[in-house]
Enzyme design. Structure first.
Site, PDB file in Angstrom:
ATOM      1  N   HIS A 148     -49.364   2.397  35.977  1.00  0.00           N
ATOM      2  CA  HIS A 148     -48.388   1.377  36.092  1.00  0.00           C
ATOM      3  C   HIS A 148     -48.727   0.034  34.833  1.00  0.00           C
ATOM      4  CE1 HIS A 148     -46.056   1.239  39.904  1.00  0.00           C
ATOM      5  NE2 HIS A 148     -46.909   2.110  40.197  1.00  0.00           N
ATOM      6  N   THR A 149     -49.915   0.425  33.116  1.00  0.00           N
ATOM      7  CA  THR A 149     -50.349   0.368  32.374  1.00  0.00           C
ATOM      8  C   THR A 149     -49.515   0.535  31.201  1.00  0.00           C
ATOM      9  OG1 THR A 149     -51.632   1.713  32.199  1.00  0.00           O
ATOM     10  CG2 THR A 149     -52.774  -0.347  32.927  1.00  0.00           C
TER      11      THR A 149
ATOM     12  N   ALA B  88     -44.767  13.986  44.251  1.00  0.00           N
ATOM     13  CA  ALA B  88     -46.071  14.617  44.071  1.00  0.00           C
ATOM     14  C   ALA B  88     -46.571  13.336  43.581  1.00  0.00           C
ATOM     15  CB  ALA B  88     -46.345  15.361  44.511  1.00  0.00           C
TER      16      ALA B  88
ATOM     17  N   LEU C 112     -46.560  13.733  40.071  1.00  0.00           N
ATOM     18  CA  LEU C 112     -46.725  14.434  39.743  1.00  0.00           C
ATOM     19  C   LEU C 112     -45.653  14.783  38.284  1.00  0.00           C
ATOM     20  CD1 LEU C 112     -48.619  17.042  41.749  1.00  0.00           C
ATOM     21  CD2 LEU C 112     -49.705  15.169  40.351  1.00  0.00           C
TER      22      LEU C 112
ATOM     23  N   SER D  72     -42.243  15.359  37.989  1.00  0.00           N
ATOM     24  CA  SER D  72     -41.743  16.936  37.266  1.00  0.00           C
ATOM     25  C   SER D  72     -40.246  16.346  37.236  1.00  0.00           C
ATOM     26  CB  SER D  72     -41.438  17.098  39.263  1.00  0.00           C
ATOM     27  OG  SER D  72     -40.658  15.938  40.006  1.00  0.00           O
TER      28      SER D  72
ATOM     29  N   ASP E  41     -45.000   8.845  31.675  1.00  0.00           N
ATOM     30  CA  ASP E  41     -44.941  10.717  31.886  1.00  0.00           C
ATOM     31  C   ASP E  41     -44.414  11.464  30.120  1.00  0.00           C
ATOM     32  OD1 ASP E  41     -45.879   9.480  34.085  1.00  0.00           O
ATOM     33  OD2 ASP E  41     -43.610   9.462  34.547  1.00  0.00           O
TER      34      ASP E  41
ATOM     35  N   TYR F 289     -40.850   0.782  42.471  1.00  0.00           N
ATOM     36  CA  TYR F 289     -41.252   0.712  40.921  1.00  0.00           C
ATOM     37  C   TYR F 289     -40.698  -0.011  40.378  1.00  0.00           C
ATOM     38  CZ  TYR F 289     -42.864   2.709  37.188  1.00  0.00           C
ATOM     39  OH  TYR F 289     -43.179   3.252  35.970  1.00  0.00           O
TER      40      TYR F 289
END
Length: 384
Positions: A34-35, A124, A126, A128, A173, A225
């Protein structure tokens, strides 16, 4: 899953061969959670799991998209000139959003036939969605000869997720999926996108990084979020800062005393201390003190659990059990509210730590976790 399989499926669907097949990976974030939307530091690595996109351009303004993993099995047929942001529109919003973002910036993308094939676990933590966006962005960049660099493609992928899909994610991401390199973690300054590839070869040191997918699914568009991002931005504004990145560790206690509520203080404390942890982990990796990274991972998890309040019982159980069974350190990774944890462990402790986590989940009545090693792979690229 191979590029040839993805190409063959494309040909069966559309009746002609694709121009090519591109892939973009999911990621785990070693530390720095979250940085990114606070203009801070992150340290992700690409997974070997990828989204593959077989693509052929069109000249009639149509976008046809199919996913081998979509439960409906439908091919979505859209007019690119009529694409508009559609929060909550389902998985097709991610590739459609990339087309929209490129066109909105004036790039000549006229449409495409796309078949997607993925082995990145969904829900998950990760990334996607970022892998999907980047696979499509890299493909369109090539087939339309746009000449955009990887960092620009990551930004367009992020804009697709922010403005089209409606998830207010930072750029971590997409940059991880676009820019990571094999055998390295990516030390990224999310303010100016300055980056350095940090060698991360655990196997040569007798170490492993395990991913524990709790199989607790989450949806970052559900509000948790967004609430934390808004809270961080409000706290920065109240402190007179452009972003929480600009608050130093030395000034943290003074800043916390000026904040009006415990929630804001927790958000700020996590971001400032997490930025410091990222830089401390990089220094340890640079000096070869890789085992000393473990306690910082566990410290990060406690910060996300107690200050940022984004963990869940399954993640806490995975982290606590792994550490009790002999792991060097563990933390949740990703946006939170479910998803995955990572565990740094000696090679000879992989089996006992894995058995302990599986046993703890069974005893608690949770679904069995999915566990696999994270080996840093390459970023987005053309396969054929």
């Amino acid at each position: 899953m191979t590029a040839n399989d993805t190409a063959s499926a494309f040909t069966s669907l559309y009746g002609h061969a694709p121009t090519g097949v591109w892939a973009a990976p999911g990621r785990v974030n070693l530390i720095g959670e979250h940085t990114d939307y606070n203009e801070g530091f992150v340290l992700p690595l690409a997974l070997p799991h990828t989204v593959e996109a077989a693509v052929r351009p069109r000249t009639d303004g149509r976008l046809r998209v199919h996913s081998g993993q979509a439960p409906d099995g439908l091919t979505h047929d859209l007019a690119v000139g009529e694409l508009t942001p559609r929060p909550g529109g389902g998985w097709v919003g991610y590739p459609a959003g990339v087309v929209w973002a490129l066109r909105d910036a004036g790039h000549p993308v006229d449409g495409a036939d796309i078949h997607l094939n993925s082995d990145v676990p969904t829900g998950a933590g990760l990334s996607s969605s970022a892998a999907l966006e980047c696979a499509v962005a890299f493909a369109l960049n090539d087939v339309y000869e746009l000449g955009l660099p990887a960092t620009a493609l990551a930004r367009f992928a992020q804009r697709a997720e922010n403005a089209f899909v409606g998830v207010p994610c930072g750029v971590l991401d997409q940059m991880a999926s676009a820019c990571c390199t094999e055998g390295h973690a990516l030390h990224l300054d999310t303010r100016d996108l300055a980056q350095r590839q940090v060698p991360f070869d655990l196997a040569s040191l007798g170490l492993r990084l395990l991913v524990v997918d709790t199989q607790v699914k989450h949806d970052l568009a559900d509000g948790g979020y967004a609430e934390r991002r808004a809270g961080c931005e409000a706290a920065a504004a109240s402190l007179g800062l452009p972003a929480l990145r600009d608050l130093s560790l030395d000034d943290l206690d003074t800043a916390l005393a000026a904040l009006p509520d415990a929630t804001s203080r927790g958000l700020v404390r996590h971001i400032v201390t997490e930025n410091d942890r990222v830089n401390r982990v990089v220094a340890l990796l640079d000096s070869g003190q890789v085992r000393d990274v473990g306690p910082l991972l566990t410290e990060s998890h406690a910060s996300m659990r107690d200050d940022f309040v984004i963990s869940c019982p399954e993640l806490d159980l995975a982290v606590d059990t792994a550490n009790a069974a002999g792991a060097l350190g563990a933390r949740m990774t990703g946006g939170g509210f479910g998803g995955s944890a990572i565990v740094l462990v000696e090679e000879d402790a992989v089996d006992p730590v894995s058995a302990a986590v599986h046993g703890a989940f069974a005893a608690a009545g949770h679904r069995p976790p999915r566990m696999f090693p994270a080996v840093p792979g390459p970023g987005a690229r053309r396969l054929r």
